[in-house]
Write an enzyme that holds these catalytic residues in place. Sequence first.
Site, PDB file in Angstrom:
ATOM      1  N   CYS A  77       0.839  -1.206   0.000  1.00  0.00           N
ATOM      2  CA  CYS A  77       0.000   0.000   0.000  1.00  0.00           C
ATOM      3  C   CYS A  77       0.869   1.249   0.000  1.00  0.00           C
ATOM      4  CB  CYS A  77      -0.870  -0.024   1.249  1.00  0.00           C
ATOM      5  SG  CYS A  77      -1.775   1.478   1.550  1.00  0.00           S
ATOM      6  N   TYR A 329      -6.682  30.492   5.712  1.00  0.00           N
ATOM      7  CA  TYR A 329      -6.881  29.079   5.344  1.00  0.00           C
ATOM      8  C   TYR A 329      -7.726  28.408   6.437  1.00  0.00           C
ATOM      9  CZ  TYR A 329      -2.598  30.473   2.906  1.00  0.00           C
ATOM     10  OH  TYR A 329      -1.656  31.164   2.177  1.00  0.00           O
ATOM     11  N   GLU A 350     -10.970  31.610   3.437  1.00  0.00           N
ATOM     12  CA  GLU A 350     -10.887  30.236   2.933  1.00  0.00           C
ATOM     13  C   GLU A 350     -11.338  30.256   1.476  1.00  0.00           C
ATOM     14  OE1 GLU A 350     -10.175  26.930   3.779  1.00  0.00           O
ATOM     15  OE2 GLU A 350     -11.102  26.499   1.845  1.00  0.00           O
ATOM     16  N   ASP A 402      -2.791  28.337   8.378  1.00  0.00           N
ATOM     17  CA  ASP A 402      -2.775  26.868   8.340  1.00  0.00           C
ATOM     18  C   ASP A 402      -2.928  26.441   6.885  1.00  0.00           C
ATOM     19  OD1 ASP A 402      -3.007  24.168   8.771  1.00  0.00           O
ATOM     20  OD2 ASP A 402      -4.909  24.263   9.851  1.00  0.00           O
ATOM     21  N   CYS A 429       1.425  21.462   7.498  1.00  0.00           N
ATOM     22  CA  CYS A 429       1.430  20.010   7.284  1.00  0.00           C
ATOM     23  C   CYS A 429       2.584  19.619   6.381  1.00  0.00           C
ATOM     24  CB  CYS A 429       0.101  19.548   6.707  1.00  0.00           C
ATOM     25  SG  CYS A 429      -0.358  20.408   5.213  1.00  0.00           S
TER      26      CYS A 429
END
Length: 474
Positions: A77, A329, A350, A402, A429
Amino acid sequence: MQKNHIVELEITDMGVGGEGIGKADGLTFFVKDAIIGDTIRARITKLKKTYGYARVEELVKPSDLRCEPRCPQHRRCGGCQIQAMAPDAQLRFKQEKVRGNLIRLGGFAADFIDRVMEPIVGMDEPYRYRNKAQFPIGTDREGKPVAGFYAARTHSIIPVTDCLLGVEENRTILEMVLDYMRENDISAYDETTGKGLMRHVLIRYGFTTKEIMVALVINGRKLPAQDALVERLCMLPGMKSISININQENTNVILGQETTCIWGEPYITDYIHLRDCSDDRFAQTDTAVAFQISPQSFYQVNPVQTEKLYSLALEYAGLTGTESVWDLYCGIGTISLFLAQKAGRVYGVEIVPQAIEDAKRNAVLNGITNAQFFVGKAEEVLPEFYENNTGDMSHPDVIVVDPPRKGCDQACLDTMLKMQPERIVYVSCDSATLARDLRILCDGGYELKRVRPVDQFCHTVHVEVACCLQRMNL
Ligand code: SAH
């Protein structure tokens, strides 16, 4: 040394993608599924002048950092790149990944980073943590519909209906969809021909409410014998929302623009609790915000770790009740609504219109009246407000960002610097683009005060980071 030859390698390092790195005859080899400390025999799959790729043939001496992976499919995977690493070794790998990126790509001194960086926040039970799953639908050799996941670096589907990162309910739902497809001759989408109807099944599960949402992504405008499927799905305990999402484009993007709710509500509800960051265990507090989430809106996938991440972001914002804050964001307003409880006014931006609709509804749902939301790109909306000299909107006390993996746009960073907030909280992230953006902000007059990674995506190489920057008083 040439392609298909076997080399013996000692894995001495790991790349950002989780691949093992070892040297032989002055060449550097990258080996998927090998981990630091392994001695392996590997078959060379690709050879360049100074480096090559190889595949593990034999584990001569396994690394001390290995553990028994729970998922039998983890090597095939593409999802869990480092499941064979023990949980604490995974955490050290991620801490080092963030540290390395800040030093190498951000140009920060190692001893400085070691002073400001706090230990990564891990998870007690790092399985079955995801609240969202998107299973591609395809066809097996006999022409029967299958659901599963893409094999690493390919688009061929390996049939698996129970991913150990997702909730157990996923399997029941997928089996219902596959049964319905078989019984009603519903075709699966084929990427190469662009033909076939069923593309993906998106499932969301609210961990606090146990509410379930299913969205069927189809390459068409109608789902034949729709009632046969709805009748089954709606019997599942917790089912709240069933929709069809139309995606007729030949693209890797999973969702199309148009979603129609065919049963129940067009959203599910979930709660996020604030946690106590001064406590190493991040004990849950009584403060909670309710969120309604639509199929197309972004919502963090690991609810347990999200609570810790948002609590850190809120602590870094250092609010006292009077501040004006931009939340760039902002998605469905998750961070914004926590900020609003502690600030004077909050402004969220956003790009996805449905997410902003959710954000506005969520503010009302929680009785929050000091948050305002705007649809648009952060790099366009922020400069507009700055140039129009709109009071506290042009000169906020705090800015929270973010962004998605690609980080902030230069125009967005430039405007943030012009606005000169007291503090900037950066939630990221992708620590590579984070490092790049932090360098720009620090060159523009800010000092990095705190950095803390949070393991939101256990068993994968991804890691979330919260940072706090303070304006330097010149
Ligand atoms: N803070 C939110 C969302 C973070 S994810 C949360 O924690 O839930 C990043 C969000 O940025 C997504 O909702 C995405 O739709 C949005 N986005 C992507 N590019 C953008 C841009 N240029 N301007 C504003 N928002 C953007």
